[in-house]
Design a protein around this motif. Structure first.
Motif, PDB file in Angstrom:
ATOM      1  N   LEU A   1       2.431   1.821  -3.408  1.00 28.48           N
ATOM      2  CA  LEU A   1       1.455   2.298  -4.386  1.00 28.48           C
ATOM      3  C   LEU A   1       1.114   3.762  -4.161  1.00 28.48           C
ATOM      4  N   LYS A   2       1.095   4.188  -2.910  1.00 26.58           N
ATOM      5  CA  LYS A   2       0.815   5.599  -2.612  1.00 26.58           C
ATOM      6  C   LYS A   2       1.911   6.510  -3.154  1.00 26.58           C
TER       7      LYS A   2
ATOM      8  N   THR B   1      -5.731   5.206  -3.250  1.00 28.17           N
ATOM      9  CA  THR B   1      -5.592   3.837  -2.760  1.00 28.17           C
ATOM     10  C   THR B   1      -6.629   3.584  -1.673  1.00 28.17           C
TER      11      THR B   1
ATOM     12  N   VAL C   1      -0.785   6.410  -9.672  1.00 26.37           N
ATOM     13  CA  VAL C   1      -1.883   5.940  -8.820  1.00 26.37           C
ATOM     14  C   VAL C   1      -2.591   7.147  -8.223  1.00 26.37           C
TER      15      VAL C   1
ATOM     16  N   ILE D   1      -6.615   0.232  -6.047  1.00 20.90           N
ATOM     17  CA  ILE D   1      -5.981   1.465  -6.515  1.00 20.90           C
ATOM     18  C   ILE D   1      -6.810   2.065  -7.643  1.00 20.90           C
TER      19      ILE D   1
ATOM     20  N   MET E   1       0.838  -1.208   0.000  1.00 16.86           N
ATOM     21  CA  MET E   1       0.000   0.000   0.000  1.00 16.86           C
ATOM     22  C   MET E   1       0.872   1.257   0.000  1.00 16.86           C
TER      23      MET E   1
ATOM     24  N   ILE F   1      -6.399  -4.743  -1.292  1.00 19.60           N
ATOM     25  CA  ILE F   1      -5.986  -3.392  -1.667  1.00 19.60           C
ATOM     26  C   ILE F   1      -6.585  -3.022  -3.019  1.00 19.60           C
TER      27      ILE F   1
END
Length: 233
Positions: free
Chosen positions: A182-183, A191, A188, A200, A179, A198
């Motif tokens: 991805l942030k 999220t 992205v 996105i 997570m 998870i």
């Protein structure tokens, strides 16, 4: 031409013939050496080709082993995440200087703020987690006796009056690192997580990420070295 002159000329011719024969012999030796060198080069090239093929097979085998290992790790992670289904993390609650806060009391304060009925029998445990820091308070992990009670907090988590406080799912280290990664990924847009899964938002669409391999389907430019490190807890 006198006999002596003729003999001298014959001697000169013989010397030239000897030199010619010597040169011819050298040429033959050079040809033989070149032939041997070409044969050796061909053997070296074949050995190099065989080595490359063997290396490719080893890489494929290593890749397959790593893929199976990752799959096993993530299956275990799913089981761990399932074991966290009755718990939440609460962030931003002020921490005392000693850090010996009563987690259950703080949880009841949050329940009161969210207008959730909470009795001591609803809570299995509640405590702070992680190393104490001066910059921000440690989160509180709260584990409930029932999934239903946990969902009451998750459904009302947006209603916290203090914007510094917020509630998240209690994700496993693998999912938490995924997570976080991805942030930090520019493409992205947002999220989220639900029941440990998870999600996105990419190009206006929400995509579900059940494992790091699912990132292959997103079209994102992924740093796979970083993703591999996610497994190395």
């Amino acid at each position: 031409m006198t006999l002596k002159e003729l003999q001298t000329e014959l001697q000169e011719m013989q010397k030239k013939l000897d030199i010619l024969f010597s040169v011819q012999k050298n040429i033959e030796e050079i040809k033989e050496a070149l032939h041997e060198a070409n044969t050796e080069a061909a053997l070296v090239r074949q050995e190099l080709l065989d080595t490359k093929q063997e290396l490719r097979r080893c890489q494929e085998q290593t890749g397959n082993v790593q893929q199976k290992l990752n799959s096993t790790i993530y299956k275990l992670d799913k089981l761990e995440q399932y074991g966290r289904k009755e718990s939440i993390r609460i962030y931003g609650l002020p921490e005392s200087d000693t850090g010996n806060d009563d987690g259950e009391k703080l949880l009841h304060d949050v329940a009161k703020q969210l207008q959730i009925s909470l009795s001591p029998s609803d809570v299995q445990r509640a405590h702070r987690v992680g190393k104490k820091r001066e910059s921000r308070p440690r989160p509180i992990i709260a584990k409930f006796v029932s999934f239903k009670k946990r969902q009451e907090f998750m459904m009302k988590k947006r209603e916290l009056r203090n914007q510094k406080n917020y509630i998240n799912e209690n994700l496993t280290p693998i999912r938490y690192k995924l997570m976080y990664y991805l942030k930090q990924t520019p493409a992205v847009e947002a999220t989220g997580s639900s029941y440990g899964r998870i999600s996105i938002k990419v190009n206006g669409k929400w995509l579900q990420i059940d494992s790091p391999e699912d990132l292959l389907k997103t079209g994102l430019e992924i740093d796979w070295n970083t993703v591999q490190q996610i497994y190395e807890r």
